[in-house]
Write a protein that holds these residues in place. Structure first.
Motif, PDB file in Angstrom:
ATOM      1  N   ARG A  55       0.852  -1.201   0.000  1.00 31.10           N
ATOM      2  CA  ARG A  55       0.000   0.000   0.000  1.00 31.10           C
ATOM      3  C   ARG A  55       0.879   1.240   0.000  1.00 31.10           C
ATOM      4  N   VAL A  56       0.293   2.361  -0.447  1.00 30.90           N
ATOM      5  CA  VAL A  56       1.069   3.588  -0.577  1.00 30.90           C
ATOM      6  C   VAL A  56       0.389   4.731   0.160  1.00 30.90           C
ATOM      7  N   ALA A  57       1.181   5.461   0.962  1.00 32.49           N
ATOM      8  CA  ALA A  57       0.700   6.712   1.567  1.00 32.49           C
ATOM      9  C   ALA A  57       1.443   7.846   0.865  1.00 32.49           C
ATOM     10  N   LEU A  58       0.722   8.597   0.033  1.00 28.02           N
ATOM     11  CA  LEU A  58       1.370   9.672  -0.742  1.00 28.02           C
ATOM     12  C   LEU A  58       1.228  10.979   0.033  1.00 28.02           C
ATOM     13  N   ILE A  59       2.367  11.625   0.306  1.00 27.97           N
ATOM     14  CA  ILE A  59       2.332  12.909   1.019  1.00 27.97           C
ATOM     15  C   ILE A  59       2.975  13.965   0.129  1.00 27.97           C
ATOM     16  N   THR A  60       2.291  15.131   0.036  1.00 30.22           N
ATOM     17  CA  THR A  60       2.765  16.192  -0.829  1.00 30.22           C
ATOM     18  C   THR A  60       2.416  17.532  -0.194  1.00 30.22           C
ATOM     19  N   VAL A 117       4.617   1.586   1.770  1.00 33.22           N
ATOM     20  CA  VAL A 117       5.559   2.591   1.266  1.00 33.22           C
ATOM     21  C   VAL A 117       4.969   3.990   1.379  1.00 33.22           C
ATOM     22  N   VAL A 118       5.798   4.912   1.883  1.00 37.85           N
ATOM     23  CA  VAL A 118       5.418   6.328   1.890  1.00 37.85           C
ATOM     24  C   VAL A 118       6.037   6.966   0.649  1.00 37.85           C
ATOM     25  N   LEU A 119       5.231   7.742  -0.068  1.00 37.13           N
ATOM     26  CA  LEU A 119       5.713   8.404  -1.288  1.00 37.13           C
ATOM     27  C   LEU A 119       5.781   9.904  -1.013  1.00 37.13           C
ATOM     28  N   ALA A 120       6.986  10.467  -1.133  1.00 33.76           N
ATOM     29  CA  ALA A 120       7.152  11.911  -0.930  1.00 33.76           C
ATOM     30  C   ALA A 120       7.160  12.578  -2.298  1.00 33.76           C
ATOM     31  N   ILE A 127      10.195  16.572   0.673  1.00 32.79           N
ATOM     32  CA  ILE A 127      11.100  15.419   0.742  1.00 32.79           C
ATOM     33  C   ILE A 127      11.802  15.339   2.098  1.00 32.79           C
ATOM     34  N   ASP A 128      12.271  16.476   2.608  1.00 33.06           N
ATOM     35  CA  ASP A 128      12.947  16.465   3.916  1.00 33.06           C
ATOM     36  C   ASP A 128      11.978  16.087   5.041  1.00 33.06           C
ATOM     37  N   THR A 129      10.777  16.663   4.999  1.00 32.09           N
ATOM     38  CA  THR A 129       9.804  16.432   6.079  1.00 32.09           C
ATOM     39  C   THR A 129       9.291  14.998   6.046  1.00 32.09           C
ATOM     40  N   VAL A 130       8.895  14.546   4.857  1.00 30.86           N
ATOM     41  CA  VAL A 130       8.301  13.207   4.737  1.00 30.86           C
ATOM     42  C   VAL A 130       9.361  12.133   5.026  1.00 30.86           C
ATOM     43  N   GLY A 160      19.566  10.883   1.565  1.00 31.52           N
ATOM     44  CA  GLY A 160      18.925  10.483   2.816  1.00 31.52           C
ATOM     45  C   GLY A 160      19.103  11.413   3.996  1.00 31.52           C
ATOM     46  N   LYS A 161      19.454  12.694   3.732  1.00 31.45           N
ATOM     47  CA  LYS A 161      19.498  13.647   4.854  1.00 31.45           C
ATOM     48  C   LYS A 161      18.078  14.179   5.025  1.00 31.45           C
ATOM     49  N   VAL A 162      17.408  13.743   6.080  1.00 29.24           N
ATOM     50  CA  VAL A 162      16.008  14.127   6.276  1.00 29.24           C
ATOM     51  C   VAL A 162      15.904  14.951   7.556  1.00 29.24           C
ATOM     52  N   ALA A 163      15.064  15.967   7.552  1.00 30.04           N
ATOM     53  CA  ALA A 163      15.007  16.831   8.741  1.00 30.04           C
ATOM     54  C   ALA A 163      13.821  17.775   8.673  1.00 30.04           C
ATOM     55  N   VAL A 164      13.456  18.287   9.852  1.00 30.14           N
ATOM     56  CA  VAL A 164      12.556  19.439   9.923  1.00 30.14           C
ATOM     57  C   VAL A 164      13.300  20.555  10.653  1.00 30.14           C
ATOM     58  N   ASP A 165      12.794  21.774  10.478  1.00 29.31           N
ATOM     59  CA  ASP A 165      13.421  22.927  11.117  1.00 29.31           C
ATOM     60  C   ASP A 165      12.923  23.086  12.558  1.00 29.31           C
ATOM     61  N   HIS A 166      13.741  23.737  13.376  1.00 29.52           N
ATOM     62  CA  HIS A 166      13.318  24.132  14.718  1.00 29.52           C
ATOM     63  C   HIS A 166      13.311  25.654  14.721  1.00 29.52           C
ATOM     64  N   THR A 167      12.555  26.268  15.628  1.00 24.73           N
ATOM     65  CA  THR A 167      12.536  27.738  15.619  1.00 24.73           C
ATOM     66  C   THR A 167      13.944  28.315  15.821  1.00 24.73           C
ATOM     67  N   SER A 168      14.830  27.555  16.470  1.00 23.23           N
ATOM     68  CA  SER A 168      16.168  28.096  16.712  1.00 23.23           C
ATOM     69  C   SER A 168      17.145  27.810  15.579  1.00 23.23           C
ATOM     70  N   ALA A 169      16.884  26.858  14.717  1.00 22.52           N
ATOM     71  CA  ALA A 169      17.821  26.551  13.624  1.00 22.52           C
ATOM     72  C   ALA A 169      17.161  25.670  12.575  1.00 22.52           C
ATOM     73  N   LYS A 170      17.658  25.844  11.354  1.00 17.09           N
ATOM     74  CA  LYS A 170      17.140  25.052  10.232  1.00 17.09           C
ATOM     75  C   LYS A 170      17.683  23.614  10.323  1.00 17.09           C
ATOM     76  N   ASN A 171      16.895  22.669   9.886  1.00 13.74           N
ATOM     77  CA  ASN A 171      17.304  21.248   9.820  1.00 13.74           C
ATOM     78  C   ASN A 171      17.822  20.707  11.152  1.00 13.74           C
ATOM     79  N   LEU A 172      17.334  21.269  12.272  1.00 18.46           N
ATOM     80  CA  LEU A 172      17.913  20.885  13.569  1.00 18.46           C
ATOM     81  C   LEU A 172      17.500  19.477  13.993  1.00 18.46           C
ATOM     82  N   ILE A 173      16.306  19.053  13.559  1.00 19.26           N
ATOM     83  CA  ILE A 173      15.789  17.767  14.039  1.00 19.26           C
ATOM     84  C   ILE A 173      15.715  16.813  12.850  1.00 19.26           C
TER      85      ILE A 173
END
Ligand SMILES: NC(=O)c1ccc[n+]([C@@H]2O[C@H](COP(=O)([O-])OP(=O)(O)OC[C@H]3O[C@@H](n4cnc5c(N)ncnc54)[C@H](O)[C@@H]3O)[C@@H](O)[C@H]2O)c1
Ligand SMILES: [Zn+2]
Length: 393
Positions: A55-60, A117-120, A127-130, A160-173
């Motif tokens: 099955r596929v979960a498509l996130i956009t 499968v998750v589809l970003a 792509i980074d968030t998903v 494969g560098k995946v991340a979300v931003d934090h209010t204090s810095a980009k790509n922190l998490i």
């Protein structure tokens, strides 16, 4: 008759030894195909093969949903896949823990299981968030990247560098979590505006300078056809740039060595993005200016082949990328950029790493560039730019 699964173990107990701790080791090889094509039918074929019966979960994001992702989901369903889909608002502000939590909640309400499968489908933000959501959901579900911006085709979808931003810095998490496959359909770039295309092209120019004279020459010859969205040239460019990125990453996929040529243009680039609040200046635009500054510092130190410096600046200008602070479309102050570099210096024990270009395919990584050197170069670039006629486009 149920299949019998026999499990046999006979673990010997180690002798007690306070000096030598018992060692656990876990290794995994991640390998995935990068398919580059120019139309959605071919992309759907690749996706059906990569996803199999899962099955596929498509996130956009909502913009890409309206232009491409709903159509793609319909074609995948027509190909026999069970596809469920959601979208979050487009833009860097969505690359957040809040969006990631919303996506995790959404996944928890679907029937997606560990082998599905998750589809970003989208630009670098999707792509980074998903990718990060996929790394966390059920301790990691497979995901496939379908990039839709040029920046994502040549950069964010790979590595494969995946991340979300934090209010204090980009790509922190974030994490390193490799996709199961990348399906790059350059046909999606037909709807991308010229500014976004130019910003994506900056990351391809960077890879040419640091690792592939052929790629650099390709962009020199074909920049205008890339910007006019010629599918032949886009396909060749994305093939070449993806290959160069994968080759450059392969020696150190988890960034154990922080002296990375791929950071060319990113030291000053990140400072510009920081002082402008990650919005008005696109990442590729900031990197273009950062490459010009690094090339000028290399020239002042007598390190760069001056012909390369001039070719780089001319190419970036032809593409319509900023080569001086005055060209950003928003006011960017020299003092603010130098102060932002000072902040980075503080965090990194007084040192900032600069990737300096020497010749095509050759860089030097130095940590002794002073604030004064950067300031002089940025001020001189502004004066030189004011004195020059507008380039013919
Ligand atoms: N993981 C990595 O290695 C890596 C590398 C480089 C950049 N990044 C990240 O990528 C992000 C930037 O990505 P981006 O530049 O792709 O921005 P983005 O994802 O925000 O996309 C830019 C805009 O274009 C829209 N869009 C996307 N595809 C489109 C299409 N085909 N037609 C029309 N509109 C379309 C989006 O909805 C968005 O509004 C940053 O957060 C950056 O940190 C990650
Ligand atoms: Zn970058």
């Amino acid at each position: 008759m149920p299949a019998l699964v026999r499990c046999e173990h006979d673990v010997a107990l180690p002798a007690a030894s306070p000096e030598a701790p018992y060692r656990f080791s876990a290794t995994r090889t991640d390998e995935y195909p990068v398919h580059v094509c120019r139309d959605e039918s071919t992309a759907v074929g690749h996706l059906l093969r990569e996803v199999g019966a899962r099955r596929v979960a498509l996130i956009t994001d909502d913009r890409v949903a309206a232009i491409h992702a709903r159509g793609l989901a319909a074609r995948l369903r027509a190909g026999g896949l069970d596809v469920t889909m959601t979208a979050f608002p487009s833009g860097e502000a969505s690359k957040s823990l809040r969006t990631a939590c919303d996506m995790l909640d959404w996944l928890a309400g679907t029937t997606i299981a560990r082998r599905d499968v998750v589809l970003a489908v989208g630009g670098g933000v999707v792509i980074d968030t998903v990718g990060w959501v996929a790394s966390a959901y059920m301790r990691g579900v497979p995901y496939v990247n379908v990039p839709t911006t040029l920046l994502a085709h040549v950069d964010a979808a790979l590595g494969g560098k995946v991340a979300v931003d934090h209010t204090s810095a980009k790509n922190l998490i974030g994490a390193f979590y490799q996709p199961k496959a990348v399906v790059s359909n350059v046909g999606y770039l037909g709807s991308l505006d010229r500014r976004q295309l130019a910003a994506g092209l900056a990351e391809a120019v960077k890879k040419g300078v640091i690792g592939s004279p052929d790629l650099f020459r390709l962009i020199e010859h074909e920049a205008e056809r890339v910007l006019s969205r010629d599918l032949d040239v886009l396909e060749t460019l994305v093939q070449a740039a993806s290959r160069v990125k994968c080759e450059l990453l392969s020696g150190d996929p988890y960034e154990e060595d922080l002296r990375r040529p791929l950071n060319f243009g990113h030291t000053v680039g990140h400072a510009v993005e920081t002082v402008t609040g990650y919005g008005p200046v696109l990442h590729g635009e900031a990197v273009a200016f950062g490459m010009v500054v690094a090339a000028a510092i290399a020239a002042d130190r007598g390190l760069i082949d001056l012909d390369l410096r001039d070719r780089l600046v001319q190419l970036l200008r032809r593409i319509g990328l900023p080569v001086s602070l005055a060209e950003f479309g928003v006011w960017v102050d020299v003092d603010d950029v130098v102060a932002a570099l000072g902040q980075i210096r503080k965090i990194r024990d007084g040192q900032i790493r600069f990737v300096l270009p020497l010749a095509l395919g050759q860089t030097a990584i130095v940590d002794d560039v002073t604030d004064a050197e950067v300031r002089v170069v940025m001020e001189r670039l502004a004066v030189e730019r004011r004195a020059e006629p507008e380039p013919a486009r």
